[in-house]
Scaffold this active site. Structure first.
Site, mmCIF file in Angstrom:
data_model
loop_
_atom_site.group_PDB
_atom_site.id
_atom_site.type_symbol
_atom_site.label_atom_id
_atom_site.label_comp_id
_atom_site.label_asym_id
_atom_site.label_seq_id
_atom_site.Cartn_x
_atom_site.Cartn_y
_atom_site.Cartn_z
ATOM 1 N N ARG A 245 31.745 28.424 41.167
ATOM 2 C CA ARG A 245 31.712 28.249 39.708
ATOM 3 C C ARG A 245 32.220 26.873 39.307
ATOM 4 N NH1 ARG A 245 34.704 32.593 35.985
ATOM 5 N NH2 ARG A 245 36.537 31.505 36.804
ATOM 6 N N LYS B 33 33.466 26.118 32.487
ATOM 7 C CA LYS B 33 34.929 26.281 32.407
ATOM 8 C C LYS B 33 35.529 24.885 32.293
ATOM 9 C CE LYS B 33 38.538 29.221 34.390
ATOM 10 N NZ LYS B 33 39.010 29.805 33.137
ATOM 11 N N GLU C 135 33.386 37.557 23.985
ATOM 12 C CA GLU C 135 34.453 37.808 24.968
ATOM 13 C C GLU C 135 35.785 37.639 24.273
ATOM 14 O OE1 GLU C 135 34.638 34.824 28.088
ATOM 15 O OE2 GLU C 135 34.128 33.213 26.704
HETATM 16 N N1 PXG Z 1 36.562 34.105 29.652
HETATM 17 C C1 PXG Z 1 37.242 32.946 29.540
HETATM 18 C C2 PXG Z 1 37.016 32.079 28.360
HETATM 19 C C3 PXG Z 1 38.137 32.566 30.549
HETATM 20 O O1 PXG Z 1 38.803 31.421 30.463
HETATM 21 C C4 PXG Z 1 37.614 34.631 31.721
HETATM 22 C C5 PXG Z 1 36.720 34.924 30.695
HETATM 23 C C6 PXG Z 1 37.726 35.554 32.880
HETATM 24 O O2 PXG Z 1 37.124 34.967 34.020
HETATM 25 P P1 PXG Z 1 37.596 35.277 35.508
HETATM 26 O O3 PXG Z 1 36.659 34.497 36.354
HETATM 27 O O4 PXG Z 1 39.023 34.802 35.609
HETATM 28 O O5 PXG Z 1 37.484 36.727 35.691
HETATM 29 C C7 PXG Z 1 38.334 33.428 31.660
HETATM 30 C C8 PXG Z 1 39.279 33.047 32.735
HETATM 31 C C9 PXG Z 1 45.087 31.197 31.923
HETATM 32 C C10 PXG Z 1 43.949 31.745 32.714
HETATM 33 O O6 PXG Z 1 45.782 30.309 32.458
HETATM 34 C C11 PXG Z 1 42.743 31.960 32.103
HETATM 35 C C12 PXG Z 1 41.665 32.445 32.846
HETATM 36 C C13 PXG Z 1 41.813 32.723 34.175
HETATM 37 C C14 PXG Z 1 43.035 32.499 34.782
HETATM 38 C C15 PXG Z 1 44.137 31.998 34.036
HETATM 39 O O7 PXG Z 1 45.298 31.630 30.785
HETATM 40 N N2 PXG Z 1 40.503 32.619 32.184
#
Ligand code: PXG
Length: 290
Positions: A50, A149, A182
């Site tokens: 990703r 991201k 989301e």
């Molecule tokens: N939506 C958004 C906008 C994200 O930033 C997810 C969904 C979930 O994705 P994953 O691949 O993690 O299942 C994310 C991921 C933090 C932090 O520091 C944020 C995420 C992941 C890890 C840490 O707040 N966001």
């Protein structure tokens, strides 16, 4: 703590980027947030893939091939004796002149931090979370695609602030059409009878790794799964609701905009998926000390 910074391990206090780095000046860069469980990095290949896709979308060349980056992540975990932790991968556009044109940036910077994870309080997993819909809509695909991201997280941060102002930890973000996209850092699911539903990625969500794992676990558990547009009405009338993310894992949601979801307690499907997810994190992953 030792930080991986452009090919070298440096002390935490020495791990600094320039004030001319376009990651800082413009949010020009990409990142990943990854978890390690019991000495293994969970879904590392998926996160690495990703990261390269995000970089490709913003025409950023990561200064390393995926297998080398994978090794660098593992090395950083080993150096920091990580067993259970959180890994942050950051690639910035690098140092340039003032002025947003990335042409002036000659070398991207690559940062790997392997640290402890701060979790939501355990009560939130047992009792469930209350969330609210916020006024800030998710970015348009045609403006800044939510699949990227990127280091530009203001859209999400503004929504998070609105949730906090309403006394909540998380926000439901809608897209410009009014469908559920989301949460600010998590994907969202509902249970309707024996069916699990989540917005399609084109509704304006990150292609969540945890989302993918949960869809697979649900199919394994014999649930029907659909990726379909959802409205707030669908959320209010769901039997169960939960959010997913690498950091949060699976968090039950029991109230949305003042409406109690289902019984008002984490439901059976949510609890089953939480258990299955936990089991998978304990049983799989890229070993840090092979
Ligand atoms: N939506 C958004 C906008 C994200 O930033 C997810 C969904 C979930 O994705 P994953 O691949 O993690 O299942 C994310 C991921 C933090 C932090 O520091 C944020 C995420 C992941 C890890 C840490 O707040 N966001």
């Amino acid at each position: 703590m030792k930080i991986y910074l452009d090919g070298k391990f440096v002390d935490e206090g020495q791990a600094k980027v320039s004030v001319f780095d376009h990651g800082l000046l413009y949010g020009d860069g990409v990142f990943e947030g990854i978890r390690a469980y019991g000495g293994r990095v969970f879904k590392l290949a998926e996160h690495i893939e990703r990261l390269y896709r995000s970089a490709k979308a913003i025409l950023l060349t990561i200064p390393m091939a995926p297998p080398d980056l994978t090794r660098a992540v593992i090395d950083t975990c080993r150096r920091n004796r990580i067993r259970d932790g959180y890994i942050r991968l950051v690639v910035t556009r690098g140092v340039g002149t003032l002025g947003l044109n990335p042409k002036s940036c000659r070398k991207p910077s690559l940062i790997i931090i392997a640290d402890k994870i701060q979790l939501y309080p355990p009560e939130m997993y047992q009792r469930g979370m209350e969330i609210v819909t916020v006024a800030t809509t998710r970015n348009l695909h045609s403006a800044l695609n939510p699949a990227i991201k990127s280091l530009n997280y203001l859209n999400n941060i503004l929504a998070k602030i609105e949730a906090n102002l309403a006394g909540c930890e998380e926000a439901v973000m809608l897209n410009a059409e009014g469908f559920v996209a989301e949460c600010t850092g998590d994907n969202l699911f509902i249970v309707q009878g024996d069916r699990l539903a989540t917005p399609p990625l084109y509704a304006g969500a990150l292609y969540g790794i945890t989302r993918g794992v949960v869809l697979e676990l649900a199919r394994h558990a014999g649930l029907a799964v659909t990726e379909t547009n959802l409205t707030r009405y669908d959320l209010f009338n769901a039997d169960e609701c939960f959010i997913t993310g690498s950091a949060a894992e699976i968090v039950p949601v029991v109230k949305i905009d003042g409406r109690t979801i289902g019984s008002g307690k984490p439901g059976a499907v949510t609890r089953r998926l939480m258990q299955d997810y936990h089991a998978l994190t304990q049983a799989t992953g890229e070993p840090i000390n092979p």
